[in-house]
Design a protein around this motif. Structure first.
Motif, PDB file in Angstrom:
ATOM      1  N   MET A 101     -27.780 -34.839   0.977  1.00 31.21           N
ATOM      2  CA  MET A 101     -28.654 -35.385   1.999  1.00 31.21           C
ATOM      3  C   MET A 101     -29.863 -34.764   1.749  1.00 31.21           C
ATOM      4  SD  MET A 101     -28.251 -35.592   6.148  1.00 31.21           S
ATOM      5  CE  MET A 101     -26.650 -36.440   6.315  1.00 31.21           C
ATOM      6  N   SER A 102     -31.211 -35.210   1.757  1.00 31.54           N
ATOM      7  CA  SER A 102     -32.349 -34.676   1.774  1.00 31.54           C
ATOM      8  C   SER A 102     -32.731 -34.206   3.333  1.00 31.54           C
ATOM      9  CB  SER A 102     -33.149 -35.528   0.923  1.00 31.54           C
ATOM     10  OG  SER A 102     -34.398 -36.115   1.669  1.00 31.54           O
ATOM     11  N   HIS A 103     -33.340 -33.157   3.511  1.00 33.47           N
ATOM     12  CA  HIS A 103     -33.926 -32.918   4.710  1.00 33.47           C
ATOM     13  C   HIS A 103     -35.281 -32.722   4.360  1.00 33.47           C
ATOM     14  CE1 HIS A 103     -34.558 -30.918   8.626  1.00 33.47           C
ATOM     15  NE2 HIS A 103     -34.744 -29.735   8.116  1.00 33.47           N
ATOM     16  N   GLN A 104     -36.232 -33.314   5.268  1.00 29.72           N
ATOM     17  CA  GLN A 104     -37.573 -33.058   5.095  1.00 29.72           C
ATOM     18  C   GLN A 104     -38.216 -32.396   6.267  1.00 29.72           C
ATOM     19  OE1 GLN A 104     -39.423 -37.101   5.304  1.00 29.72           O
ATOM     20  NE2 GLN A 104     -39.884 -36.636   3.151  1.00 29.72           N
ATOM     21  N   ALA A 105     -39.108 -31.529   6.025  1.00 31.78           N
ATOM     22  CA  ALA A 105     -39.438 -30.591   7.146  1.00 31.78           C
ATOM     23  C   ALA A 105     -40.732 -31.296   7.785  1.00 31.78           C
ATOM     24  CB  ALA A 105     -40.107 -29.165   6.450  1.00 31.78           C
ATOM     25  N   THR A 106     -40.753 -30.845   9.184  1.00 37.74           N
ATOM     26  CA  THR A 106     -41.939 -31.480   9.929  1.00 37.74           C
ATOM     27  C   THR A 106     -43.135 -30.652   9.615  1.00 37.74           C
ATOM     28  OG1 THR A 106     -41.534 -30.039  11.783  1.00 37.74           O
ATOM     29  CG2 THR A 106     -40.322 -32.284  11.649  1.00 37.74           C
ATOM     30  N   LEU A 107     -44.208 -31.274   9.936  1.00 35.73           N
ATOM     31  CA  LEU A 107     -45.645 -30.412   9.905  1.00 35.73           C
ATOM     32  C   LEU A 107     -45.458 -29.192  10.688  1.00 35.73           C
ATOM     33  CD1 LEU A 107     -48.314 -30.146   8.868  1.00 35.73           C
ATOM     34  CD2 LEU A 107     -49.047 -31.682  10.734  1.00 35.73           C
ATOM     35  N   GLU A 108     -44.944 -29.256  12.020  1.00 39.81           N
ATOM     36  CA  GLU A 108     -44.739 -28.092  12.749  1.00 39.81           C
ATOM     37  C   GLU A 108     -43.866 -27.124  12.036  1.00 39.81           C
ATOM     38  OE1 GLU A 108     -42.484 -27.717  16.985  1.00 39.81           O
ATOM     39  OE2 GLU A 108     -44.214 -28.969  17.115  1.00 39.81           O
TER      40      GLU A 108
ATOM     41  N   VAL B  15     -43.517 -26.304   8.991  1.00 44.10           N
ATOM     42  CA  VAL B  15     -44.208 -26.198   7.817  1.00 44.10           C
ATOM     43  C   VAL B  15     -45.281 -25.021   8.196  1.00 44.10           C
ATOM     44  CG1 VAL B  15     -45.800 -26.382   5.904  1.00 44.10           C
ATOM     45  CG2 VAL B  15     -43.670 -28.100   6.362  1.00 44.10           C
ATOM     46  N   GLU B  16     -46.043 -25.491   9.390  1.00 41.81           N
ATOM     47  CA  GLU B  16     -47.212 -24.685   9.859  1.00 41.81           C
ATOM     48  C   GLU B  16     -46.501 -23.225  10.486  1.00 41.81           C
ATOM     49  OE1 GLU B  16     -48.825 -27.155  12.857  1.00 41.81           O
ATOM     50  OE2 GLU B  16     -50.267 -27.682  11.554  1.00 41.81           O
ATOM     51  N   LYS B  17     -45.226 -23.243  11.042  1.00 45.17           N
ATOM     52  CA  LYS B  17     -44.516 -21.983  11.637  1.00 45.17           C
ATOM     53  C   LYS B  17     -44.304 -20.944  10.355  1.00 45.17           C
ATOM     54  CE  LYS B  17     -40.771 -20.601  14.194  1.00 45.17           C
ATOM     55  NZ  LYS B  17     -39.437 -21.201  15.358  1.00 45.17           N
ATOM     56  N   LEU B  18     -43.814 -21.727   9.201  1.00 38.51           N
ATOM     57  CA  LEU B  18     -43.305 -20.847   7.928  1.00 38.51           C
ATOM     58  C   LEU B  18     -44.845 -20.458   7.456  1.00 38.51           C
ATOM     59  CD1 LEU B  18     -40.720 -23.102   6.475  1.00 38.51           C
ATOM     60  CD2 LEU B  18     -40.501 -20.918   7.422  1.00 38.51           C
ATOM     61  N   ALA B  19     -45.929 -21.184   7.666  1.00 41.20           N
ATOM     62  CA  ALA B  19     -46.992 -20.584   6.874  1.00 41.20           C
ATOM     63  C   ALA B  19     -47.807 -19.703   7.402  1.00 41.20           C
ATOM     64  CB  ALA B  19     -47.967 -22.012   6.639  1.00 41.20           C
ATOM     65  N   ARG B  20     -47.533 -19.518   8.841  1.00 42.13           N
ATOM     66  CA  ARG B  20     -47.891 -18.400   9.461  1.00 42.13           C
ATOM     67  C   ARG B  20     -47.139 -16.966   9.342  1.00 42.13           C
ATOM     68  NH1 ARG B  20     -48.640 -22.278  13.626  1.00 42.13           N
ATOM     69  NH2 ARG B  20     -46.573 -21.990  14.545  1.00 42.13           N
ATOM     70  N   GLN B  21     -45.944 -17.135   8.580  1.00 42.20           N
ATOM     71  CA  GLN B  21     -44.997 -15.923   8.080  1.00 42.20           C
ATOM     72  C   GLN B  21     -45.752 -15.507   6.733  1.00 42.20           C
ATOM     73  OE1 GLN B  21     -41.185 -16.830   8.315  1.00 42.20           O
ATOM     74  NE2 GLN B  21     -41.295 -17.925  10.341  1.00 42.20           N
ATOM     75  N   LEU B  22     -46.744 -15.992   6.293  1.00 40.70           N
ATOM     76  CA  LEU B  22     -46.963 -15.762   4.824  1.00 40.70           C
ATOM     77  C   LEU B  22     -47.993 -14.858   4.806  1.00 40.70           C
ATOM     78  CD1 LEU B  22     -47.352 -19.298   2.962  1.00 40.70           C
ATOM     79  CD2 LEU B  22     -45.659 -17.505   2.698  1.00 40.70           C
ATOM     80  N   GLU B  23     -48.278 -13.821   3.359  1.00 39.69           N
ATOM     81  CA  GLU B  23     -49.334 -12.893   3.486  1.00 39.69           C
ATOM     82  C   GLU B  23     -50.630 -13.703   3.217  1.00 39.69           C
ATOM     83  OE1 GLU B  23     -49.108  -9.609   3.878  1.00 39.69           O
ATOM     84  OE2 GLU B  23     -47.131  -9.779   4.671  1.00 39.69           O
TER      85      GLU B  23
END
Length: 98
Positions: free
Chosen positions: A1-8, A10-18
């Motif tokens: 089953m494919s799970h799509q991430a929401t924009l929210e 993705v933004e939360k994960l992006a804030r964790q990036l260097e």
């Protein structure tokens, strides 16, 4: 089953990036969008190229015309010009017939 991430999400994960990883993400997203919409980007580039080509042509024409003297201030005898053109044309016609 494919799970799509929401924009929210993705933004939360992006804030964790260097910062460097964030830039890499931006590059990947930009490239993906560029491939998804190549026609719109090409049209914009074509418009810019045409605009620059027209500017260059205008500058070339201005440079060419800049050195010309304006002789439109002199007197012109239109009737005399027409007579001269008629005579020249008659001469050309007579040469062809000869």
């Amino acid at each position: 089953m494919s799970h799509q991430a929401t924009l929210e999400q993705v933004e939360k994960l992006a804030r964790q990036l260097e910062p460097q990883e964030s830039l890499q993400l931006i590059v990947h997203i930009t490239e993906r969008l560029r491939n998804a919409f190549p026609i719109a980007i090409d049209r914009k580039r074509d418009k810019e190229r045409m605009h620059l080509a027209r500017l260059q042509l205008a500058n070339e024409l201005l440079a060419e015309v800049d050195g010309l003297e304006d002789d439109s201030q002199g007197q012109t005898d239109a009737a005399e010009m027409i007579r001269r053109l008629r005579d020249e044309r008659m001469t050309q016609i007579c040469r062809k017939d000869a």
